[in-house]
Structures are given as C-alpha cells and as structure tokens.
Scaffold this active site. Structure first.
Site, PDB file in Angstrom:
ATOM      1  N   GLU A 280       0.825  -1.210   0.000  1.00  0.00           N
ATOM      2  CA  GLU A 280       0.000   0.000   0.000  1.00  0.00           C
ATOM      3  C   GLU A 280       0.860   1.261   0.000  1.00  0.00           C
ATOM      4  O   GLU A 280       0.556   2.233  -0.694  1.00  0.00           O
ATOM      5  CB  GLU A 280      -0.919  -0.021   1.233  1.00  0.00           C
ATOM      6  CG  GLU A 280      -2.185   0.784   1.073  1.00  0.00           C
ATOM      7  CD  GLU A 280      -3.208   0.403   2.124  1.00  0.00           C
ATOM      8  OE1 GLU A 280      -4.260  -0.125   1.758  1.00  0.00           O
ATOM      9  OE2 GLU A 280      -2.942   0.597   3.342  1.00  0.00           O
ATOM     10  N   GLU A 283       2.175   1.689  -3.396  1.00  0.00           N
ATOM     11  CA  GLU A 283       1.112   2.163  -4.290  1.00  0.00           C
ATOM     12  C   GLU A 283       0.864   3.658  -4.078  1.00  0.00           C
ATOM     13  O   GLU A 283       0.706   4.410  -5.040  1.00  0.00           O
ATOM     14  CB  GLU A 283      -0.167   1.354  -4.010  1.00  0.00           C
ATOM     15  CG  GLU A 283      -1.309   1.696  -4.952  1.00  0.00           C
ATOM     16  CD  GLU A 283      -2.610   0.946  -4.608  1.00  0.00           C
ATOM     17  OE1 GLU A 283      -2.594   0.071  -3.721  1.00  0.00           O
ATOM     18  OE2 GLU A 283      -3.630   1.274  -5.238  1.00  0.00           O
ATOM     19  N   CYS A 300      -8.459  -2.364   3.324  1.00  0.00           N
ATOM     20  CA  CYS A 300      -8.301  -3.584   4.123  1.00  0.00           C
ATOM     21  C   CYS A 300      -9.561  -3.960   4.888  1.00  0.00           C
ATOM     22  O   CYS A 300      -9.604  -5.034   5.496  1.00  0.00           O
ATOM     23  CB  CYS A 300      -7.115  -3.447   5.074  1.00  0.00           C
ATOM     24  SG  CYS A 300      -7.101  -1.899   5.950  1.00  0.00           S
ATOM     25  N   SER A 320      -7.286   1.653  -2.691  1.00  0.00           N
ATOM     26  CA  SER A 320      -6.052   0.896  -2.931  1.00  0.00           C
ATOM     27  C   SER A 320      -6.443  -0.451  -3.525  1.00  0.00           C
ATOM     28  O   SER A 320      -7.489  -1.016  -3.175  1.00  0.00           O
ATOM     29  CB  SER A 320      -5.327   0.688  -1.601  1.00  0.00           C
ATOM     30  OG  SER A 320      -4.406  -0.373  -1.727  1.00  0.00           O
ATOM     31  N   LYS A 359     -15.534 -10.270   6.940  1.00  0.00           N
ATOM     32  CA  LYS A 359     -14.498 -11.103   6.317  1.00  0.00           C
ATOM     33  C   LYS A 359     -15.028 -12.496   5.982  1.00  0.00           C
ATOM     34  O   LYS A 359     -14.465 -13.204   5.160  1.00  0.00           O
ATOM     35  CB  LYS A 359     -13.255 -11.174   7.207  1.00  0.00           C
ATOM     36  CG  LYS A 359     -12.447  -9.878   7.158  1.00  0.00           C
ATOM     37  CD  LYS A 359     -11.088 -10.025   7.767  1.00  0.00           C
ATOM     38  CE  LYS A 359     -10.150  -8.922   7.327  1.00  0.00           C
ATOM     39  NZ  LYS A 359     -10.267  -7.675   8.058  1.00  0.00           N
ATOM     40  N   GLU A 362     -16.205 -11.665   2.674  1.00  0.00           N
ATOM     41  CA  GLU A 362     -15.074 -11.356   1.785  1.00  0.00           C
ATOM     42  C   GLU A 362     -14.447 -12.637   1.214  1.00  0.00           C
ATOM     43  O   GLU A 362     -14.131 -12.712   0.029  1.00  0.00           O
ATOM     44  CB  GLU A 362     -14.007 -10.570   2.565  1.00  0.00           C
ATOM     45  CG  GLU A 362     -12.809 -10.197   1.717  1.00  0.00           C
ATOM     46  CD  GLU A 362     -11.675  -9.611   2.540  1.00  0.00           C
ATOM     47  OE1 GLU A 362     -11.385 -10.137   3.621  1.00  0.00           O
ATOM     48  OE2 GLU A 362     -11.086  -8.615   2.092  1.00  0.00           O
ATOM     49  N   GLU A 367     -13.637 -13.283  -6.727  1.00  0.00           N
ATOM     50  CA  GLU A 367     -12.265 -12.904  -7.109  1.00  0.00           C
ATOM     51  C   GLU A 367     -11.229 -13.369  -6.079  1.00  0.00           C
ATOM     52  O   GLU A 367     -10.035 -13.365  -6.346  1.00  0.00           O
ATOM     53  CB  GLU A 367     -12.138 -11.393  -7.377  1.00  0.00           C
ATOM     54  CG  GLU A 367     -12.423 -10.474  -6.217  1.00  0.00           C
ATOM     55  CD  GLU A 367     -13.897 -10.125  -6.057  1.00  0.00           C
ATOM     56  OE1 GLU A 367     -14.769 -10.894  -6.527  1.00  0.00           O
ATOM     57  OE2 GLU A 367     -14.175  -9.095  -5.426  1.00  0.00           O
ATOM     58  N   CYS A 499     -10.970  -2.604  14.178  1.00  0.00           N
ATOM     59  CA  CYS A 499     -11.267  -4.038  14.349  1.00  0.00           C
ATOM     60  C   CYS A 499     -11.350  -4.459  15.816  1.00  0.00           C
ATOM     61  O   CYS A 499     -11.978  -5.483  16.118  1.00  0.00           O
ATOM     62  CB  CYS A 499     -10.203  -4.874  13.654  1.00  0.00           C
ATOM     63  SG  CYS A 499     -10.071  -4.546  11.903  1.00  0.00           S
TER      64      CYS A 499
HETATM   65  S1  SF4 Z   1     -13.759  -5.804  12.095  1.00  0.00           S
HETATM   66 FE1  SF4 Z   1     -14.901  -4.033  11.334  1.00  0.00          FE
HETATM   67  S2  SF4 Z   1     -13.306  -2.507  10.921  1.00  0.00           S
HETATM   68 FE2  SF4 Z   1     -12.271  -4.503  11.060  1.00  0.00          FE
HETATM   69  S3  SF4 Z   1     -12.189  -5.235   8.958  1.00  0.00           S
HETATM   70 FE3  SF4 Z   1     -14.044  -6.098   9.882  1.00  0.00          FE
HETATM   71  S4  SF4 Z   1     -15.693  -4.664   9.328  1.00  0.00           S
HETATM   72 FE4  SF4 Z   1     -13.726  -3.620   8.998  1.00  0.00          FE
END
Ligand code: SF4
Ligand code: SF4
Ligand code: SF4
Length: 574
Positions: A280, A283, A300, A320, A359, A362, A367, A499
């Site tokens: 990053e 970049e 991220c 990014s 996540k 995600e 992809e 997080c």
């Molecule tokens: S815990 Fe919350 S701030 Fe951290 S990556 Fe997941 S959604 Fe984003």
C-alpha cells in the site's frame, strides 16, 4: 465548568453536570438501574421500560435513560412499583420469545435471561398465540432469528449509526418486527456485513453464521493440512471470553490454545498486515509521483469496500488495490507456502481467525478464489477452545509457527483505528526519504471519530485522514466532495474504533459495555505490544525480506499484483 445539579438517588446525595440523565446520576451513586434497549454510544430511546424509576416532580414512572435530572430531585430506583413494572415488561417480552435457553448461543450472556432470573419472572404468565418465522440465513456472515427478537431496536440504531440503515422496524402493534425494506433478506438489502448489529443485540436474535463444524471436519480429515492465522486484534479481545479483564493481550495463550485444537499450524496475520503496508505504501508513493488517482483510500476493511461498491461506486478508483491482510495471507499460503512445501493447494485448509463478520463474506467473493477456506470470529474461536476442554487461563505462552511468526509493531496496530495509517506512514516516509527515522505518529492515534494530520516528507506534503465508523466515513466523503477538505491518503475502518470493536468480537455484558471504554482499552493492548517490539516498521520484518527475496521480487511487482491485489465492482442497491 458545567453547571452541577444536586439530587438524591435512593437517599444517596450526588452532584452531576446539568443535562445528565437519571441513569448517569445513578452510576455516580453506584446504583445500577436495569436497561435493555439502552446501549452507551449506540441507543438511548427509553422504549423497553426496564429502567423505569420513581422521581419527584414526575408523573408516574419515568425512563431513567432519557429523563433529565433536576435540582433537588429525589429518585427511588428499587420500589415495589418499579420492580412490578419491570417484571411485567419482561414477562410480556417472554410471551413472544422463542425460549431456547438450553442451546442458545447467548445463554449465560443474554441480558433478557439475566433479568428474567433476577426478577423471578414466570416465562409463561402471558402465554398466548405465538408465531414462528424462518431464520434469515441469506448472508454468509449473520443469522437473524426474528423469534428471539425483543424489538429493542439496538441493532437498528447501530446500523443507522453506520449510515447503512439496512434494517428497521416493520409493521404495527403486535406484528412489529425488525427487518429490511420490502421484507428483503439481509443479503438482498444494503447491509455491508459489519456485524455491529450483532454486538449491539442483547439477546440471541443475531449471531454470526458459524463455520466451526467445517473447521472441526477439516481438522479430523487426514488428507488435509490445516493452518490457522489470527488477525492482530484477536489477541487483544479473546481473553474477555475467558473472564480476563478488557485489554489483556493473550497472544501466547491464544497460540497455545489453537495448537491444542488438533494437528494444526498457527501463523500470525500481523505478517500480512506488514505485507499490506509494503504494497500500500508503494502504491501510494507511485500515485503521488505519477499524478495517479488521489486521494487514495485504504481497502483492508471489507465492509468499507462493500459500502463503497454499493453506495459510492465513484470512489472505486480511489481504493487501494491491495487485498485485505486476510486475503493476502490466503493467497500467500495457497501459492508461496504450498509451492515451497510441496503441498497441493486443494489439501491445504486455511482458517482465518478474525474480529469481523464482513471477512466471512469477503472470503466468499469470487475474485478471492477460495483462498481462505473458513473465516471464524473471535467468538467462534473461543467456543472451539471451550468445546475442546482447553483451560485457557492456565495455558503456557507459546510463539507462532515459523515462517510466519515475526511481525513488526506496525502490523500489530492494524487492529485499532489509525493503526493502518501509522504503519503506512512509517514505511512510506522511509521509502520516500531514506533518512526519515520517525516511527511514532500520535496525531493518528486514539478513538476520535475522525483524525487528520499533515506531514512533509522528501519535499512532498502528505495530508492524511483517519475515520472509523461508516457515518464518519460518510462525513469525510462529504467534506471531500464539497471541497471543504483535501487529503492524499485516508484510512477507513467500518467499525467504530476499528477491528478491536469488530462485529465478531466477544459480546460483553451491558454492565461492562455501558461503563468501560472497550475501544481504547483493547487498542492500548496493541499499542503496548508495538512499543515493546524492536521492529516498528513493516519493512523491518525479516519475513518481508524472505517474501520479497524468495518470491515477489519487489512491492507492486507483477507477481505481487497477481497474488496480493484485487479489483472492485459497482453494486448499486435500492
Ligand atoms: S472488524 Fe470491522 S473494521 Fe475490522 S475489517 Fe471487519 S468490518 Fe472492517
Ligand atoms: S451487519 Fe452492519 S450493515 Fe448489516 S444490518 Fe448489521 S449493522 Fe447494518
Ligand atoms: S435483533 Fe436484537 S438488537 Fe435487534 S431489535 Fe431484536 S433484540 Fe434488539
């Protein structure tokens, strides 16, 4: 100094600033008033009627969470009238509630269950017609059980605070329930998967979509090699699930516990936080030097990425192209690690332990090519440890497995708002000016909703901003759009505080959440670890030398782009 108001709570004299509520004053008097719909910093509507108290000058009982104090007021919080009223409110809630306390995930940590026991409620007093509704299993990250919902609206407030508004009250009277517009499923709605609704919920009506059974199956499969990696913030919160004080760093015990789940390896995701920074920062410098698309936003946080794709697709070129640390690790393991160790990627089962529900979504994005097989939250890991009969608090401290053990402090602070920015500044400044030795950037630390700073490096002025919570991201986007503010690099984390306060983190009792500053205490654990680390910059980590020396060549190389970068697409929703 604010004007002070003098009053008595249960005959105890207290003095509180004007504008305080009775609930605020009760805390000063060390008196606890029960609440359900109230949640500090999220929801304060006085609708559940649990906090009803008697107060001089008021007609009838008043809701302590919203009723302001006045000079000379006398408040009684524990009269028979208060107790009877609360008990009736609870029994009415229980009349509609799916009473599954034997197997409910929140059993033992449910505000409704706790209060029902404390008030000696009869759960069947108002037995009548009840309806059952199917679970909303549409999203790969959250399960909604309408039949456990008590309509407290805390999730609605949390989602509104995220500037998403995916859920709200629908219907009237007895039929009122929480759902999405036009009764859409959560997956069809504008939900971004941040999970802030889950941590706001006082009962078991919202929970993550668990993949723990799949992980147990993989561990039991002799054909599979199972590797875990843990996100930076998990070490700062996992101990809470075992009764340790908020802000206890349990890194060593966490590694020891995962190792005892089976024949698995345990890696440190701070490594790919470092890798993210290497990519990053390169970049960013490249965009600055080539007059590329600016400002650049971090990428991220998958809930932020989804928010951009759905609500602000015009921002996509500004994101990014770096994958999140989770997906970088998945990519790294299924390529570099498998090649180096002669493992067929199909036989490598990758488990990420994350503070996050987004996540989970995600890793299912096409992809990402299934690089991470299962993403489990801090809460799910805690349950696995308990199921395995591991006595967490008595475990020895153990180190992560090589070759993905040694991280920089910059990788560790990724888990707190401002951490990505600070880690990136440490590396970008050094890349731009080899003599730049500063590693502390206090202006971007702390839990303020929006932080900004300007730095001069190698003849360039770099203006940065940090926002956590999507409402604050929206504010920053608005300020940029109107020309009120201009920045070069912006860190956005969807969860307020980053997080450490993610949707997959332990759900603590309201008595703790309403009185302690979880975001700061958890973040402090990460900054303390950073301070102790002799490697502060991501580029100082020997693992970066290994990865770039043996595999990627250089940051932003063709190979690095193939494994560590991604693309985004607009996903306009109604
Ligand atoms: S815990 Fe919350 S701030 Fe951290 S990556 Fe997941 S959604 Fe984003
Ligand atoms: S996951 Fe986040 S965006 Fe989705 S409903 Fe919950 S709070 Fe709203
Ligand atoms: S889902 Fe949970 S937070 Fe939302 S209204 Fe129902 S009980 Fe309250």
């Amino acid at each position: 100094m604010a004007d002070m108001i003098n009053l008595k709570i249960n005959n105890i004299p207290v003095s509180v600033p004007a504008g305080s509520t009775i609930l605020d004053a009760a805390r000063v008097a060390h008196v606890e008033i029960p609440t359900l719909c109230y949640l500090k910093d999220v929801s304060c509507v006085g609708s559940c009627r649990m906090c009803l108290v008697e107060a001089t000058g008021a007609r009838g009982l008043v809701a302590a969470c919203v009723y302001p104090v006045s000079e000379g007021m006398e408040v009684k919080t524990n009269t028979e009238k208060c107790r009877k009223s609360r008990k009736t409110s609870l029994e009415l809630m229980l009349s509609k509630h799916k009473k599954e306390c034997l197997s409910c995930e929140r059993a033992g940590n449910c505000e409704l269950q706790r209060l029902s026991v404390e008030y000696n409620c009869d759960p069947h007093r108002f037995e009548g017609e009840t309806e059952t509704h199917p679970l909303d299993l549409s999203a790969p990250y959250v399960v909604r059980d309408r039949d456990k919902c008590i309509n407290c609206n805390r999730c609605v407030a949390a989602c509104k605070k995220q500037a998403v508004g995916a859920i709200g009250p629908i219907g009237r009277g007895y039929n009122v329930h929480i759902g999405s517009a036009f009764e859409m499923t959560l997956m069809e709605s504008v939900c971004v998967g941040c999970g802030q609704c889950i941590v706001a919920c006082p009962v078991g009506a919202l929970k993550e979509r668990t993949t723990v059974d799949e992980v147990w199956s993989a561990i039991a499969d002799p054909e599979k090699k199972v590797v875990f990696f843990t996100a930076p913030s998990v070490r700062a919160t996992l101990g809470e699930a075992f009764g340790l004080p908020v802000g206890t760093n349990v890194e060593g015990k966490m590694v020891a516990a995962i190792r005892r789940l089976g024949d698995v390896e345990v890696f440190n995701m701070d490594i790919t936080a470092d890798l993210t920074i290497m990519e990053e920062a390169s970049e960013l410098i490249n965009r600055i030097k080539t007059n590329g698309t600016m400002p650049m936003f971090t990428s991220c946080c998958p809930a932020w990425v989804k928010f951009v794709e759905q609500k602000h697709p015009e921002i996509i070129p500004h994101l990014s192209t770096c994958k999140s640390p989770q997906e970088m690790f998945g990519g790294l393991l299924k390529t570099y690690y498998c090649e180096k160790n002669g493992i067929d990627p199909k036989n490598l089962y990758v488990v990420s332990v994350i503070p996050c529900t987004a996540k989970k979504y995600e890793c299912k994005r096409p992809e990402m090519q299934g690089e991470v097989d299962a993403a489990i939250t801090t809460r799910e890991l805690a349950r696995m440890i308990k199921t395995a009969g591991i006595t967490f608090n008595t475990l020895p401290e153990e180190a992560f497995d090589d070759p993905f053990a040694t991280c920089s402090g910059g990788g560790t602070i990724f888990g707190a708002t401002g951490g990505v920015m600070e880690a990136a500044l440490r590396v970008a400044a050094k890349m731009m000016d080899g003599k730049f030795e500063v590693v502390d950037f206090p202006a971007v630390r702390g839990t303020a909703p929006i932080k900004e700073a300007t730095y001069n490096v190698a003849g360039h002025t770099v203006r940065v901003a940090v926002a956590s919570g999507l409402q604050n991201a929206e504010t920053v986007l608005g300020q940029i759009a109107t020309g009120e503010k201009a920045y070069d690099f912006i860190e956005i984390m969807a969860c307020p505080g980053g997080c450490v306060n993610g949707g997959g983190q332990p759900t603590l009792p309201d008595s703790i959440r309403n009185t302690e500053d979880l975001k700061s205490l958890r973040a402090q654990a990460l900054y303390a670890s950073d301070e102790k680390n002799s490697l502060r910059r991501s580029s100082d980590s020997p693992v970066m030398d290994m990865l770039y020396g043996e595999y990627f060549g250089a940051p932003n190389s063709h190979k690095a782009h193939k494994v560590l970068h991604t693309s985004y697409k607009a996903d306009k929703r109604i």
